[in-house]
Write a protein that holds these residues in place. Structure first.
Motif, short mmCIF file in Angstrom:
data_model
loop_
_atom_site.label_atom_id
_atom_site.label_comp_id
_atom_site.label_asym_id
_atom_site.label_seq_id
_atom_site.Cartn_x
_atom_site.Cartn_y
_atom_site.Cartn_z
N MET A 1 0.85 -1.20 0.00
CA MET A 1 0.00 0.00 0.00
C MET A 1 0.88 1.24 0.00
O MET A 1 1.81 1.34 0.79
N SER A 2 0.60 2.20 -0.87
CA SER A 2 1.37 3.43 -0.88
C SER A 2 0.98 4.28 0.31
O SER A 2 -0.14 4.20 0.82
N VAL A 3 1.90 5.12 0.75
CA VAL A 3 1.61 6.02 1.85
C VAL A 3 0.47 6.96 1.48
O VAL A 3 -0.39 7.27 2.30
N LYS A 4 0.45 7.42 0.22
CA LYS A 4 -0.64 8.32 -0.20
C LYS A 4 -1.98 7.62 -0.09
O LYS A 4 -2.98 8.24 0.30
N ARG A 5 -2.03 6.36 -0.43
CA ARG A 5 -3.29 5.63 -0.32
C ARG A 5 -3.69 5.50 1.15
O ARG A 5 -4.87 5.60 1.51
N MET A 6 -2.70 5.27 2.00
CA MET A 6 -2.95 5.17 3.44
C MET A 6 -3.46 6.51 3.97
O MET A 6 -4.42 6.55 4.75
N VAL A 7 -2.84 7.61 3.56
CA VAL A 7 -3.28 8.93 3.98
C VAL A 7 -4.72 9.18 3.53
O VAL A 7 -5.54 9.72 4.28
N THR A 8 -5.04 8.80 2.30
CA THR A 8 -6.39 8.99 1.78
C THR A 8 -7.41 8.22 2.60
O THR A 8 -8.46 8.74 2.98
N LYS A 9 -7.11 6.97 2.89
CA LYS A 9 -8.04 6.17 3.66
C LYS A 9 -8.22 6.73 5.07
O LYS A 9 -9.34 6.76 5.60
N LEU A 10 -7.13 7.18 5.67
CA LEU A 10 -7.24 7.76 7.01
C LEU A 10 -8.10 9.01 6.99
O LEU A 10 -8.90 9.25 7.89
N ALA A 11 -7.89 9.85 5.98
CA ALA A 11 -8.68 11.08 5.88
C ALA A 11 -10.17 10.76 5.80
O ALA A 11 -11.00 11.38 6.48
N LEU A 12 -10.53 9.78 4.99
CA LEU A 12 -11.93 9.39 4.85
C LEU A 12 -12.46 8.78 6.14
O LEU A 12 -13.57 9.07 6.58
N ALA A 13 -11.65 7.94 6.77
CA ALA A 13 -12.08 7.29 8.00
C ALA A 13 -12.27 8.29 9.13
O ALA A 13 -13.25 8.23 9.88
N PHE A 14 -11.34 9.23 9.26
CA PHE A 14 -11.44 10.20 10.34
C PHE A 14 -12.57 11.19 10.08
O PHE A 14 -13.20 11.69 11.02
N ILE B 1 -18.01 3.06 5.29
CA ILE B 1 -16.75 3.35 4.60
C ILE B 1 -15.96 2.07 4.40
O ILE B 1 -15.42 1.79 3.33
N ARG B 2 -15.89 1.24 5.46
CA ARG B 2 -15.14 -0.01 5.39
C ARG B 2 -15.68 -0.92 4.28
O ARG B 2 -14.92 -1.48 3.49
N ASP B 3 -17.01 -1.04 4.22
CA ASP B 3 -17.61 -1.89 3.19
C ASP B 3 -17.33 -1.35 1.80
O ASP B 3 -17.08 -2.12 0.86
N LEU C 1 -13.29 7.19 -3.45
CA LEU C 1 -13.57 5.88 -2.88
C LEU C 1 -13.51 4.79 -3.93
O LEU C 1 -12.97 3.71 -3.71
N SER C 2 -14.08 5.07 -5.10
CA SER C 2 -14.05 4.09 -6.18
C SER C 2 -12.62 3.80 -6.59
O SER C 2 -12.25 2.67 -6.85
N ILE D 1 -10.16 -1.04 7.52
CA ILE D 1 -9.96 -0.24 6.33
C ILE D 1 -8.53 -0.42 5.80
O ILE D 1 -8.30 -0.42 4.60
N MET D 2 -7.58 -0.60 6.71
CA MET D 2 -6.18 -0.73 6.33
C MET D 2 -5.77 -2.19 6.13
O MET D 2 -4.59 -2.52 6.22
N HIS D 3 -6.75 -3.04 5.82
CA HIS D 3 -6.44 -4.46 5.74
C HIS D 3 -5.37 -4.79 4.71
O HIS D 3 -4.63 -5.78 4.84
#
Length: 245
Positions: free
Chosen positions: A1-14, A32-34, A68-69, A162-164
């Motif tokens: 997983m790229s760090v940018k992708r991780m940052v994006t997911k965290l932003a959406l989750a938070f 969001i997780r689904d 998200l898509s 989300i970070m699976h």
């Protein structure tokens, strides 16, 4: 997983954790997780979550639906992270473009291009260049999310769901960030000089300067990062957030 992708997911989750209306309508953290796992129902994708959060905007990678898509279609294999057909995902672009797309998606009064241009003109680096930068960006986001309280066990569980597809190393970074106390001075001490604005912008992206505890965190972080009043105001203007004064 790229760090940018991780940052994006965290932003959406938070953003989900903070109770934004569009996420509540989508089922909050579990919704969001689904969605990111590709498990959302066709009805949710067509008329629910994607419809409510900008899935129809395709011209400039904006809209949370498109972001998200993009994440969902990338899957756990990495590789291509393109979202809609013929569209470049913001997570393959500069940090300014990534933050610009997210900021615009959270507040569609601003176009992704205008926010991205403003951030790119302020940032001192266009990409994450080291593990040190990646960690401080993640820590700033996590501590911002905890500034007005805490992240409980259920929310932590949802974050790791989300970070699976994150690597063990990336998951360790997140776990470490979740475990440390809120301390903007510690974040600043570990932030490379050229990444100060980027780290602040990551926190600002999910922060609310109108909320006293979050405002205090942002003030402390800006001071510890030795950002000027002009620097801070320019970043707030770019993402459409209230000034600290």
């Amino acid at each position: 997983m790229s760090v940018k992708r991780m940052v994006t997911k965290l932003a959406l989750a938070f953003a989900a954790k903070k109770g934004m209306e569009v996420f509540r309508g989508a089922g909050g953290m579990s919704g969001i997780r689904d969605m990111l796992a590709g498990n959302a129902s066709p009805e949710t994708q067509r008329g629910g979550m994607l419809g409510r959060i900008g899935g129809t905007r395709t011209s400039d990678s904006g809209g949370l639906g498109n972001i998200l898509s993009s994440l969902g279609r990338a899957g756990s294999a990495g590789g291509s992270e393109a979202g809609m057909t013929g569209q470049i995902s913001p997570i393959n672009q500069s940090l300014g473009n990534l933050f610009g797309s997210l900021a615009s998606a959270f507040d569609e009064r601003k176009s992704p291009a205008s926010v991205s241009d403003a951030l790119n003109s302020e940032f001192d680096t266009t990409d994450i260049q080291s593990d040190a930068e990646a960690k401080t960006i993640i820590r700033a986001m996590v501590q911002m999310a905890q500034a007005d309280g805490h992240i409980d066990d259920a929310e932590k569980s949802a974050l790791f769901d989300i970070m699976h597809d994150a690597s063990p190393q990336d998951q360790a970074i997140l776990q470490e960030a979740l475990s440390e106390p809120v301390n903007p001075k510690a974040i600043a001490a570990d932030t490379p000089q050229h990444a100060r604005k980027e780290v602040y912008a990551a926190a600002l992206l999910i922060g609310n300067p109108d909320q006293p505890q979050e405002k205090a965190f942002l003030q402390s972080l800006a001071s510890a990062l030795e950002l000027t009043t002009r620097d801070v105001e320019a970043l707030h203007t770019a993402v459409g957030k209230s000034y600290l004064a």
